[in-house]
Design an enzyme around this catalytic site. Structure first.
Site, mmCIF file in Angstrom:
data_model
loop_
_atom_site.group_PDB
_atom_site.id
_atom_site.type_symbol
_atom_site.label_atom_id
_atom_site.label_comp_id
_atom_site.label_asym_id
_atom_site.label_seq_id
_atom_site.Cartn_x
_atom_site.Cartn_y
_atom_site.Cartn_z
ATOM 1 N N TYR A 160 -9.713 1.773 2.258
ATOM 2 C CA TYR A 160 -9.798 1.771 3.732
ATOM 3 C C TYR A 160 -10.609 0.564 4.200
ATOM 4 O O TYR A 160 -11.461 0.048 3.475
ATOM 5 C CB TYR A 160 -10.569 3.004 4.215
ATOM 6 C CG TYR A 160 -9.836 4.322 4.287
ATOM 7 C CD1 TYR A 160 -8.483 4.437 4.056
ATOM 8 C CD2 TYR A 160 -10.550 5.472 4.614
ATOM 9 C CE1 TYR A 160 -7.853 5.671 4.138
ATOM 10 C CE2 TYR A 160 -9.933 6.714 4.697
ATOM 11 C CZ TYR A 160 -8.579 6.807 4.449
ATOM 12 O OH TYR A 160 -7.977 8.030 4.533
ATOM 13 N N HIS A 220 -6.089 6.754 -2.464
ATOM 14 C CA HIS A 220 -6.971 5.791 -1.815
ATOM 15 C C HIS A 220 -8.214 5.492 -2.655
ATOM 16 O O HIS A 220 -8.829 6.409 -3.207
ATOM 17 C CB HIS A 220 -7.385 6.311 -0.435
ATOM 18 C CG HIS A 220 -6.253 6.295 0.541
ATOM 19 N ND1 HIS A 220 -5.877 7.396 1.272
ATOM 20 C CD2 HIS A 220 -5.400 5.299 0.889
ATOM 21 C CE1 HIS A 220 -4.843 7.076 2.038
ATOM 22 N NE2 HIS A 220 -4.530 5.817 1.811
ATOM 23 N N HIS A 271 0.837 -1.210 0.000
ATOM 24 C CA HIS A 271 0.000 0.000 0.000
ATOM 25 C C HIS A 271 0.874 1.264 0.000
ATOM 26 O O HIS A 271 0.676 2.159 -0.828
ATOM 27 C CB HIS A 271 -0.893 -0.050 1.254
ATOM 28 C CG HIS A 271 -1.769 1.140 1.474
ATOM 29 N ND1 HIS A 271 -3.135 1.079 1.355
ATOM 30 C CD2 HIS A 271 -1.492 2.416 1.850
ATOM 31 C CE1 HIS A 271 -3.662 2.273 1.627
ATOM 32 N NE2 HIS A 271 -2.673 3.094 1.932
ATOM 33 N N GLU A 272 1.820 1.341 0.920
ATOM 34 C CA GLU A 272 2.651 2.549 0.993
ATOM 35 C C GLU A 272 3.495 2.704 -0.262
ATOM 36 O O GLU A 272 3.702 3.823 -0.750
ATOM 37 C CB GLU A 272 3.530 2.527 2.253
ATOM 38 C CG GLU A 272 2.764 2.548 3.572
ATOM 39 C CD GLU A 272 1.757 3.695 3.691
ATOM 40 O OE1 GLU A 272 1.949 4.758 3.067
ATOM 41 O OE2 GLU A 272 0.746 3.521 4.403
ATOM 42 N N HIS A 301 1.431 4.234 -2.936
ATOM 43 C CA HIS A 301 1.390 5.700 -2.834
ATOM 44 C C HIS A 301 2.637 6.293 -3.495
ATOM 45 O O HIS A 301 2.549 7.247 -4.268
ATOM 46 C CB HIS A 301 1.353 6.141 -1.369
ATOM 47 C CG HIS A 301 0.006 6.047 -0.713
ATOM 48 N ND1 HIS A 301 -1.149 6.482 -1.316
ATOM 49 C CD2 HIS A 301 -0.366 5.595 0.521
ATOM 50 C CE1 HIS A 301 -2.177 6.289 -0.498
ATOM 51 N NE2 HIS A 301 -1.728 5.746 0.620
HETATM 52 ZN ZN ZN Z 1 -2.722 5.043 2.241
#
Ligand code: ZN
Length: 333
Positions: free
Chosen positions: A239, A190, A180-181, A184
């Site tokens: 999320y 998101h 996930h990071e 980014h």
């Molecule tokens: Zn994030």
């Protein structure tokens, strides 16, 4: 002669890195990642006081993901250095040329942490054309660090050194948080903040911590590209259903079926479609298998375990961040 002049100019532009010039360094508008939806709050300092503490106390039973515990914009978006352009605030970052992301490891990661990071990187290498390569002298690169400040990253290539923070052990509990990071850092936002998300989820604003309501702002349709990939409840960038809840009740409810939101086990098929589209993997790679791409052999890889991780471990052994007794054994591979 004219051709030579154009080439020389292009080369000169490649050597300059101020952020307001970053669109020029990459050539086309398609390579630019629009940050105009964000305020100056994306710039700041790692938050050890609050975020570091709650992530330190994180367990898998928490019901949310560790990157949803941060005090940063949307929980985990942080630009640690403000690079100003002509208009003051930088409004865009860029993709990584050819999907090659130079990196260094400067965090204090133990054997287990390194195993998770390695698995995340290998997932990219197995299923996309993204290549994380040990930095030699590249100007733009990511530094994997382990500050007591939660899980966070900037979005896209900012120019120069940029940190991706993975606090141990909270942010390295599941491989999906590292993936996930890194997504980014590659330029992705998101999933639940897509401009059309209200067609797919209902945000329960009454259950959101007041200070975190802004984390659920929708992106504008004009500033984002969805690569033709539909909304994805299963995205590693979505999320969890209880993210930023103030009362334990859901903050996001799926409008279609019993969707499982917030998984951090790894890429969803649609995540792979997006990564491979943003970085033109289908064009650049030798072939495609299923939802992934058959990876090209990265430079210097002779098969088996990639030299990448020999470099990881070699760098660690040289004292880049190992302090504890669980330090990585350089003879492991
Ligand atoms: Zn994030």
């Amino acid at each position: 002669m004219l051709k030579l002049l154009v080439l020389t100019t292009a080369f000169a532009l490649c050597l300059s890195h101020p952020l307001d010039e970053i669109s020029k360094t990459n050539g086309t508008a398609q390579d630019v990642i629009d940050l105009s939806q964000y305020s100056s709050e994306i710039y700041g300092k790692p938050d050890e006081k609050e975020t570091g503490k709650v992530v330190e106390e994180y367990t898998e039973d928490s019901g949310v993901n560790p990157e949803e515990l941060g005090s940063y914009v949307e929980g985990d978006i942080l630009f640690t250095e403000q690079r100003t352009g002509r208009n003051g605030l930088a409004k865009q970052t860029a993709r990584w040329p050819n999907g090659i992301v130079p990196f260094v490891i400067e965090g204090n990661f133990n054997n287990r942490d390194m195993g998770i990071i390695e698995e995340a990187v290998m997932e990219y290498h197995r299923k996309t054309c993204i290549r994380f390569v040990p930095r030699s002298s590249e100007t733009d690169y990511i530094s994997l660090v382990s500050g007591r400040s939660g899980c966070w990253s900037a979005v896209g290539r900012t120019g120069g050194r940029q940190e991706v923070n993975l606090q141990s052990p909270g942010c390295l509990t599941k491989v999906g948080t590292a993936i996930h990071e890194l997504m980014h850092a590659l330029g992705f936002l998101h999933e639940q903040n897509r401009h059309e998300r209200d067609d797919y989820v209902t945000v329960q604003f009454q259950n959101i911590q007041p200070s975190a309501v802004g984390n659920f702002d929708k992106a504008s349709a004009a500033s984002t590209i969805d690569f033709g990939v539909p909304y994805d409840y299963g995205s590693v960038m979505h999320y969890s259903g209880s993210a930023f809840s103030t009362n334990g009740r859901p903050t996001i409810i799926a409008r279609q079926g019993n969707a499982n939101m917030g998984q951090r086990d790894g890429f969803s098929p649609r995540d792979l479609q997006k990564v491979n589209s943003m970085y033109n993997c289908n064009r650049n790679s030798a072939g495609i298998e299923g939802n992934g791409v058959v990876p090209q052999q990265p430079h210097g890889q002779a098969g088996g375990r990639p030299n990448l991780f020999l470099s990881f471990l070699g760098g660690l052994a040289n004292g880049l961040g190992i302090k504890d007794e669980e330090s990585v054994d350089n003879n492991k591979v």
